[in-house]
Design an enzyme around this catalytic site. Structure first.
Site, PDB file in Angstrom:
ATOM      1  N   ASP A 139       0.918  -1.120  -0.064  1.00  0.00           N
ATOM      2  CA  ASP A 139      -0.039  -0.025  -0.019  1.00  0.00           C
ATOM      3  C   ASP A 139       0.716   1.180   0.046  1.00  0.00           C
ATOM      4  O   ASP A 139       0.702   2.087  -0.642  1.00  0.00           O
ATOM      5  CB  ASP A 139      -1.072  -0.094   1.435  1.00  0.00           C
ATOM      6  CG  ASP A 139      -1.814   1.236   1.383  1.00  0.00           C
ATOM      7  OD1 ASP A 139      -2.776   1.305   0.513  1.00  0.00           O
ATOM      8  OD2 ASP A 139      -1.198   2.222   2.081  1.00  0.00           O
ATOM      9  N   ALA A 166      -4.547   2.557  -0.974  1.00  0.00           N
ATOM     10  CA  ALA A 166      -4.314   1.741  -2.316  1.00  0.00           C
ATOM     11  C   ALA A 166      -5.021   0.510  -2.160  1.00  0.00           C
ATOM     12  O   ALA A 166      -5.597  -0.179  -3.182  1.00  0.00           O
ATOM     13  CB  ALA A 166      -2.842   1.776  -2.631  1.00  0.00           C
ATOM     14  N   ASP A 167      -4.903  -0.330  -1.327  1.00  0.00           N
ATOM     15  CA  ASP A 167      -5.411  -1.625  -0.981  1.00  0.00           C
ATOM     16  C   ASP A 167      -6.970  -1.630  -0.992  1.00  0.00           C
ATOM     17  O   ASP A 167      -7.608  -2.397  -1.703  1.00  0.00           O
ATOM     18  CB  ASP A 167      -5.127  -2.196   0.753  1.00  0.00           C
ATOM     19  CG  ASP A 167      -3.724  -2.688   0.530  1.00  0.00           C
ATOM     20  OD1 ASP A 167      -3.327  -3.303  -0.589  1.00  0.00           O
ATOM     21  OD2 ASP A 167      -2.769  -2.599   1.602  1.00  0.00           O
ATOM     22  N   ILE A 168      -7.240  -0.741  -0.334  1.00  0.00           N
ATOM     23  CA  ILE A 168      -9.037  -0.292  -0.196  1.00  0.00           C
ATOM     24  C   ILE A 168      -9.627  -0.196  -1.625  1.00  0.00           C
ATOM     25  O   ILE A 168     -10.461  -0.840  -2.105  1.00  0.00           O
ATOM     26  CB  ILE A 168      -9.557   0.562   0.693  1.00  0.00           C
ATOM     27  CG1 ILE A 168      -8.911   0.148   2.139  1.00  0.00           C
ATOM     28  CG2 ILE A 168     -10.982   0.663   0.591  1.00  0.00           C
ATOM     29  CD1 ILE A 168      -9.197   1.172   3.203  1.00  0.00           C
ATOM     30  N   GLY A 171      -9.282  -3.293  -3.754  1.00  0.00           N
ATOM     31  CA  GLY A 171      -9.992  -4.231  -3.159  1.00  0.00           C
ATOM     32  C   GLY A 171     -11.447  -4.114  -3.564  1.00  0.00           C
ATOM     33  O   GLY A 171     -12.425  -4.853  -3.855  1.00  0.00           O
TER      34      GLY A 171
END
Length: 404
Positions: A139, A166-168, A171
């Site tokens: 991230d 960034a991960d969220i 996802g």
């Protein structure tokens, strides 16, 4: 009423945040999610910390409602088990290191060669092509590469966001892509091979800042709590704290100075009458607002702003959010189980009028291994042997090192 994804099976080789968030969203919508984990500790998010009754906070957040199978993907036996589970699934998601799925015989082309209706998502840092495709990504690194860090923070110091943005982002796009692919498959019978890049997901979220740079040639300034294109839009002092005020248009400015501050002359002050002028005279505008807001307590000012319809918010710490009156009034908390103790979990923000999200329990590592081995076609004795070897491996791994 049934949940939207009842009857859909998802197999996921996942770890950390992005892919687990995607599949948790699918589980909340009713999908059966089979989480494939390493036998040597499982998803490493389990061990980020132990703050939730001995389990990692990230893991509890991201993995409710899933079944956990722990197998050795380096072994022919382990790969065969996963392949058989995928062959009867609707969706396969993976966020392994670049190229790892293909080396394991779990690449999209190979899986769909005899299962063409399968939806396969390859979630990676930079996508499957391009000069950075082989790089690992986390991230923080994606926040840097996407430009997010460059516009976040204060003029003096750039910072990353306080959550894994960034991960969220990736996802959420992953879950959206799966839903779109399933909808197309139900219409046409056609599966999908989906390539999802964390970099591209996060750059998409850069939105107005990116367009500002593209069409002015200027890097948007880091504004702290402020906004580069709107004023007043910031945290302002009260007699006992701060209040965030966000005036989005000229009507809002008039309401603020007339109905809250009782200074109607400011509504037509040439320096402040339009948003363009307020941004141009930002320092003067903010000083005028701050002089007025400091006369009231936070609670008093909050009430005045709400009565006037001026957008505003108290800047809450997380202990206040956990007990937020809006969440409590809307009954948004549920109790779910973890391997050590029950915990509260927040319902997903999308509310169906006729049914509630599944909100299943958080699995222990390998909790469903035996049942899933049987489901994959193994005889009970073979399943017993694999589980016993896995348990023995775990016990050995957790033994304290011998000192000489």
């Amino acid at each position: 009423m049934t949940l939207p994804l009842d009857g859909v099976t998802v197999v996921s080789i996942e770890q950390a945040v992005a892919a687990p968030l995607a599949t948790r969203n699918l589980a909340d919508l009713g999908a059966r999610v089979i989480k494939v984990e390493r036998i040597d500790g499982g998803d490493f998010a389990r061990e980020y910390d132990h703050v939730v009754h001995g389990t990692g906070a990230h893991f509890v957040w991201l993995n409710r409602g899933k079944e956990s199978i722990a197998v050795d993907l380096k072994s022919i036996e382990g790969r065969a088990v996963v392949r058989r589970l995928v062959d009867t699934a609707d969706v396969f998601v993976q966020n392994l290191a670049p190229g790892a799925a293909e080396r394991l015989g779990l690449g999209a082309d190979e899986l769909r060669s005899n299962h063409p209706e399968l939806v396969v998502v390859n979630l990676s840092g930079y996508g499957t092509a391009g000069p950075m495709s082989d790089r690992k990504a986390y991230d923080l690194l994606i926040q840097a590469e996407s430009g997010l860090i460059s516009i976040t923070g204060t003029a003096e110091s750039p910072v990353k966001t306080g959550i894994p943005t960034a991960d969220i982002a990736s996802g959420m796009y992953c879950a959206q892509a799966v839903l779109a692919a399933l909808l197309r498959r139900w219409r046409t019978g056609q599966g999908a091979s989906i390539d999802l890049s964390m970099l591209e997901a996060t750059v998409e979220w850069m939105g107005h800042a990116m367009y500002t740079q593209m069409h002015t040639g200027m890097q948007p300034a880091r504004m702290g709590l402020g906004h580069s294109s709107i004023a007043p839009y910031d945290a302002f002092p009260t007699s006992d704290g701060q209040m965030l005020i966000g005036v989005q248009n000229d009507k809002g400015w008039r309401a603020l100075v007339t109905d809250v501050f009782d200074l109607p002359a400011l509504a037509d002050d040439a320096r402040f009458a339009t948003n363009v002028q307020r941004v141009r005279h930002r320092h003067e505008c903010d000083a005028v607002v701050a002089e007025q807001t400091s006369q009231w307590t936070t609670a008093e000012l909050d009430a005045r702003l709400a009565a006037a319809g001026v957008p505003a918010a108290q800047i809450k710490d997380l202990d206040q959010v956990v007990d937020h009156p809006q969440l409590r009034a809307r009954n948004r908390w549920r109790t779910i189980a973890t391997e050590n103790a029950p915990v509260e979990a927040l319902l997903p923000p999308v509310t169906f009028a006729d049914t509630e999200a599944a909100m299943g329990d958080v699995p222990a590592l390998g909790q469903h291994t035996h049942a899933l081995l049987i489901e994959s076609g193994l005889e009970a004795a073979a399943a017993d042997d694999i589980v016993s070897r896995s348990v023995a491996f775990q016990a050995k791994r957790l033994q304290p090192a011998q000192t000489k």
